[in-house]
Each structure stands twice: as structure tokens, then as C-alpha cells.
Design a protein around this motif. Structure first.
Motif, short mmCIF file in Angstrom:
data_model
loop_
_atom_site.label_atom_id
_atom_site.label_comp_id
_atom_site.label_asym_id
_atom_site.label_seq_id
_atom_site.Cartn_x
_atom_site.Cartn_y
_atom_site.Cartn_z
N GLY A 129 36.90 20.20 16.16
CA GLY A 129 36.11 19.12 15.62
C GLY A 129 34.71 19.60 15.34
N PRO A 130 33.83 18.69 15.00
CA PRO A 130 32.46 19.09 14.68
C PRO A 130 31.69 19.64 15.88
CG PRO A 130 32.67 16.70 14.65
CD PRO A 130 34.04 17.26 14.83
N ALA A 131 32.04 19.23 17.10
CA ALA A 131 31.28 19.66 18.27
C ALA A 131 31.90 20.86 18.98
CB ALA A 131 31.14 18.50 19.26
N LYS A 132 33.21 21.10 18.77
CA LYS A 132 33.88 22.14 19.55
C LYS A 132 34.95 22.83 18.72
CE LYS A 132 33.43 19.44 23.76
NZ LYS A 132 34.12 18.53 24.64
N ASN A 133 35.19 24.09 19.03
CA ASN A 133 36.31 24.84 18.49
C ASN A 133 36.72 25.83 19.57
OD1 ASN A 133 38.27 25.96 16.94
ND2 ASN A 133 36.92 26.60 15.27
N LEU A 134 37.55 25.36 20.50
CA LEU A 134 37.89 26.12 21.70
C LEU A 134 39.39 26.33 21.85
CD1 LEU A 134 35.69 24.08 24.23
CD2 LEU A 134 35.09 26.26 23.15
N SER A 139 41.73 30.94 30.81
CA SER A 139 40.81 31.62 29.91
C SER A 139 40.29 30.59 28.92
CB SER A 139 41.48 32.78 29.17
OG SER A 139 42.48 32.29 28.28
N VAL A 140 39.01 30.71 28.58
CA VAL A 140 38.36 29.80 27.64
C VAL A 140 37.69 30.65 26.57
CG1 VAL A 140 36.64 27.97 27.35
CG2 VAL A 140 37.91 28.16 29.51
N ARG A 141 38.00 30.35 25.30
CA ARG A 141 37.41 31.09 24.19
C ARG A 141 36.79 30.12 23.20
NH1 ARG A 141 40.64 34.65 20.47
NH2 ARG A 141 42.22 33.14 21.02
N ASP A 142 35.55 30.37 22.84
CA ASP A 142 34.91 29.65 21.75
C ASP A 142 35.30 30.38 20.47
OD1 ASP A 142 33.04 28.94 19.68
OD2 ASP A 142 31.77 28.05 21.25
N LEU A 143 36.07 29.73 19.62
CA LEU A 143 36.60 30.39 18.44
C LEU A 143 35.56 30.61 17.34
CD1 LEU A 143 40.04 28.55 18.32
CD2 LEU A 143 39.54 30.82 19.24
N VAL A 144 34.40 30.00 17.46
CA VAL A 144 33.33 30.20 16.49
C VAL A 144 32.42 31.35 16.93
CG1 VAL A 144 31.31 29.17 15.38
CG2 VAL A 144 33.38 27.81 15.71
N SER A 145 31.90 31.27 18.15
CA SER A 145 30.93 32.27 18.61
C SER A 145 31.59 33.51 19.22
CB SER A 145 30.00 31.66 19.66
OG SER A 145 30.70 31.44 20.88
N GLY A 146 32.84 33.36 19.64
CA GLY A 146 33.51 34.47 20.32
C GLY A 146 33.22 34.53 21.81
N ALA A 147 32.39 33.61 22.31
CA ALA A 147 32.08 33.59 23.75
C ALA A 147 33.36 33.34 24.54
CB ALA A 147 31.04 32.52 24.04
N GLU A 148 33.42 33.94 25.72
CA GLU A 148 34.61 33.80 26.57
C GLU A 148 34.23 33.45 27.99
OE1 GLU A 148 37.06 37.25 26.28
OE2 GLU A 148 37.50 36.90 24.17
N GLY A 149 35.14 32.76 28.66
CA GLY A 149 34.96 32.42 30.06
C GLY A 149 36.29 32.39 30.77
N PRO A 152 42.25 12.26 21.32
CA PRO A 152 41.01 12.22 20.56
C PRO A 152 39.83 11.95 21.49
CG PRO A 152 42.31 10.23 20.19
CD PRO A 152 43.10 11.11 21.11
N CYS A 153 38.75 12.69 21.31
CA CYS A 153 37.55 12.53 22.12
C CYS A 153 36.36 12.55 21.18
CB CYS A 153 37.45 13.65 23.15
SG CYS A 153 36.05 13.49 24.26
N ALA A 154 35.80 11.38 20.92
CA ALA A 154 34.76 11.22 19.90
C ALA A 154 35.32 11.78 18.59
CB ALA A 154 33.46 11.88 20.34
N ALA A 155 34.63 12.72 17.96
CA ALA A 155 35.12 13.27 16.69
C ALA A 155 36.00 14.50 16.88
CB ALA A 155 33.94 13.61 15.79
#
Length: 160
Positions: free
Chosen positions: A132-137, A23-33, A106-109
Motif C-alpha cells: 500500500g502507500p505506507a508499506k511494502n513488506l 524475517s522482515v524485508r522492506d521491498l522498497v528500501s531493501g532494509a531487513e530485520g 485491510p489496514c487503512a490504505a
């Protein structure tokens, strides 16, 4: 007892074919996969295992094929592995002596923090938190050993 299953030989434990559900969840947008498929750990010539994952990733209702390849190389002891990307770059270490391990990458920022837990001889789980700045998963993956003997027999042949 902690509920974790200690592993004395990580490469022997992982060897073979595993059914994968993620399961994959974007913790900012709430999108799920979700991802469903298999992971096969095949012996590498010279030691270690080639990890190949393939299946279907569904993100916000759109399904597409997905795959990745990693290399699990022998570590300092049998309970440890050095995990690398397919191109040889370092990913993380893995020590399942206690049946549980925390790894950072660590991957970029962004920072990937993975928790590996071994539940028993045929089940293990990873939980990756990516921040990080690009992801919150949050990615949670359950692995269950398969009994597909035909494909498992292939895994005894070293690959390059």
C-alpha cells in the motif's frame, strides 16, 4: 499430494509453545530485520486460545524487545478459527482443512495478505505481504513446536 499437512482441529493443533523465527524485508528500501522468540497458545476461558508472542526484533542492527497478543476463537468448524486482535477487533479467518490458507486484512490504505501453510505436526509457516502507500513488506515466519513440558503444562489452565 500438495505437500501441505491438513488440520482437522486448528485450535488443538496450535495449542502449546512454538519457537518463532521471522524475517522482515522492506521491498522498497531493501532494509531487513529479524525476530526470534516464542509464541504460546494458551486456552481461553469459554473456548479459544490466547496467542502471546514475545522475543527480540532486530531492525537494521538495532535490537529491541517485541511482543503481541491475539485471540484465536472457535470458527464454524473445528478446522477453522476466527483470529482477533487483543482488543477484540477482527483480524482474519483461518481455515487449515487443506493445510493451506490465504487471508486478507485491510489496514487503512494498506492490505495485509497472509499465506498459512502447515508442513507437518510440528512445523508451520506464515508469509505476509503488506502493500500500500505506507508499506511494502514481506514477513516470513517459521514456527516449530517446542518440547518445553513445564510451560506446556501451564497452557492447560484457562486464562481470561
Amino acid at each position: 499430494m500438495s505437500g501441505f499437512w491438513p488440520v482437522t482441529d486448528v485450535l488443538a493443533y496450535l495449542s502449546g509453545i512454538w519457537r518463532v523465527e521471522r524475517s522482515v524485508r522492506d521491498l522498497v528500501s531493501g532494509a531487513e530485520g529479524t525476530f526470534g522468540g516464542t509464541t504460546e497458545f494458551e486456552p481461553l476461558g469459554g473456548g479459544g486460545l490466547l496467542h502471546h508472542e514475545s522475543g527480540t526484533f532486530v531492525w537494521q542492527g538495532v535490537a529491541r524487545p517485541a511482543e503481541r497478543t491475539l485471540r484465536f476463537l472457535p470458527g464454524e468448524s473445528a478446522s477453522r478459527a476466527d483470529v482477533r486482535f487483543a482488543d477484540g477487533r477482527p483480524f482474519h479467518d483461518l481455515d487449515l482443512t487443506s493445510g493451506r490458507h490465504i487471508a486478507d486484512h485491510p489496514c487503512a490504505a494498506d492490505l495485509y495478505r497472509g499465506e498459512f501453510t502447515v508442513l507437518d505436526a510440528d512445523h508451520w509457516r506464515t508469509v505476509w505481504r503488506v502493500g500500500g502507500p505506507a508499506k511494502n513488506l514481506l514477513l516470513t515466519t517459521d514456527y516449530a513446536r517446542t518440547t518445553d513440558h513445564a510451560r506446556a503444562a501451564r497452557a492447560t489452565r484457562p486464562v481470561d
